[in-house]
Scaffold this active site. Structure first.
Site, mmCIF file in Angstrom:
data_model
loop_
_atom_site.group_PDB
_atom_site.id
_atom_site.type_symbol
_atom_site.label_atom_id
_atom_site.label_comp_id
_atom_site.label_asym_id
_atom_site.label_seq_id
_atom_site.Cartn_x
_atom_site.Cartn_y
_atom_site.Cartn_z
ATOM 1 N N THR A 7 0.880 -1.017 0.170
ATOM 2 C CA THR A 7 -0.098 0.246 0.104
ATOM 3 C C THR A 7 0.565 1.433 -0.045
ATOM 4 O OG1 THR A 7 -1.778 1.119 0.572
ATOM 5 C CG2 THR A 7 -0.274 0.213 2.592
ATOM 6 N N GLY A 162 1.099 5.641 -7.489
ATOM 7 C CA GLY A 162 0.049 4.569 -8.294
ATOM 8 C C GLY A 162 0.605 3.947 -9.523
ATOM 9 N N CYS A 165 4.498 2.484 -8.967
ATOM 10 C CA CYS A 165 4.688 1.186 -7.007
ATOM 11 C C CYS A 165 3.317 -0.120 -7.844
ATOM 12 C CB CYS A 165 4.611 1.898 -6.239
ATOM 13 S SG CYS A 165 4.335 0.116 -5.347
ATOM 14 N N THR A 168 0.728 -0.202 -5.946
ATOM 15 C CA THR A 168 -0.125 0.650 -5.211
ATOM 16 C C THR A 168 -1.494 1.207 -6.471
ATOM 17 O OG1 THR A 168 1.658 1.697 -3.417
ATOM 18 C CG2 THR A 168 -0.009 3.322 -4.870
#
Length: 179
Positions: A7, A162, A165, A168
Site C-alpha cells: 500500500t 500509483g 508502484c 499501489t
C-alpha cells in the site's frame, strides 16, 4: 503463509490542515485481491486521522488498540501512541504484528512502527508502505516548490506513487482535519 499487504499511505501538514491519504489495493504476493480497501479512517471523535500499511489483519488489530489508547488518554495523540508502542514491545502477540500506523491530529503527526517506535518526522511529512518513497519524493517536491493545499499534494503524490508502484492503485481514501 503470505499476508495481505502492499500500500501507500501519505500524510501532509500545511497551513491549518493535515491530510492523510492512502490507496485501496490489497495484494497477496503477486495477486491483487482487492482494489477498494479503506486504509485511512477517523478516530476519537473525528479528532484523529490514521492510516495503515502492512498486514491487513495486523493493522486492524493495531487500529483497535490505538483507538482504545486514545479513549483511555482523552484523545492525547502522543501519549496514546507511546502507550501503544510500550504494549507493542512487551506483548508477545503484538510483537508479531507487521504493520505501520501513520496518525495525526491538530498538534502532531506520528509514525508508530512494528518495532514499537514512535517517530515524529521532519516537516510533518509521513510516507509509509511499498509506494511510500515515491509519494514522499513527490510530496517534498510539491511542498517546496508550490503553494498547493495539503489535500492537493496528497492526491497528486499518491497518483505518482500509483503510476510507478505495482502495489499501489489509484483508488484513494483521503481524510482531512482543519484547525
Amino acid at each position: 503463509m503470505e499476508q495481505y499487504r502492499g500500500t501507500t499511505i501519505l500524510s501532509v501538514r500545511r497551513g491549518n490542515k493535515v491530510v492523510i491519504g492512502g490507496d485501496g489495493q490489497v495484494s497477496l504476493g503477486n495477486t491483487i485481491m482487492k482494489g477498494n480497501a479503506c486504509k485511512v479512517r477517523r478516530l476519537y471523535k473525528n479528532q484523529v486521522i490514521a492510516g495503515f500499511a502492512g498486514g491487513t489483519a495486523d493493522a486492524f488489530t493495531l487500529f483497535e488498540r490505538f483507538e482504545a489508547k486514545l479513549e483511555a488518554h482523552d484523545g492525547q495523540l502522543v501519549r496514546a501512541a507511546v502507550e501503544l508502542a510500550k504494549d507493542w514491545r512487551t506483548d508477545r502477540a503484538l510483537r508479531r504484528l507487521e504493520a505501520l500506523l501513520a496518525v495525526a491530529n491538530k498538534d502532531a503527526s506520528l509514525i508508530v512502527t512494528g518495532n514499537g517506535d514512535v517517530i515524529q518526522p521532519e516537516n510533518d511529512l509521513i510516507a509509509i508502505g511499498s509506494g511510500g518513497a515515491f509519494a514522499q519524493s513527490a510530496a517534498r517536491a510539491l511542498l517546496e516548490n508550490t503553494e498547493l493545499e495539503a489535500r492537493d499534494i496528497v492526491e497528486k503524490s499518491l497518483g505518482i506513487a500509483g503510476d510507478v508502484c505495482v502495489y499501489t492503485n489509484h483508488h484513494f481514501t483521503i481524510e482531512e482535519l482543519s484547525f
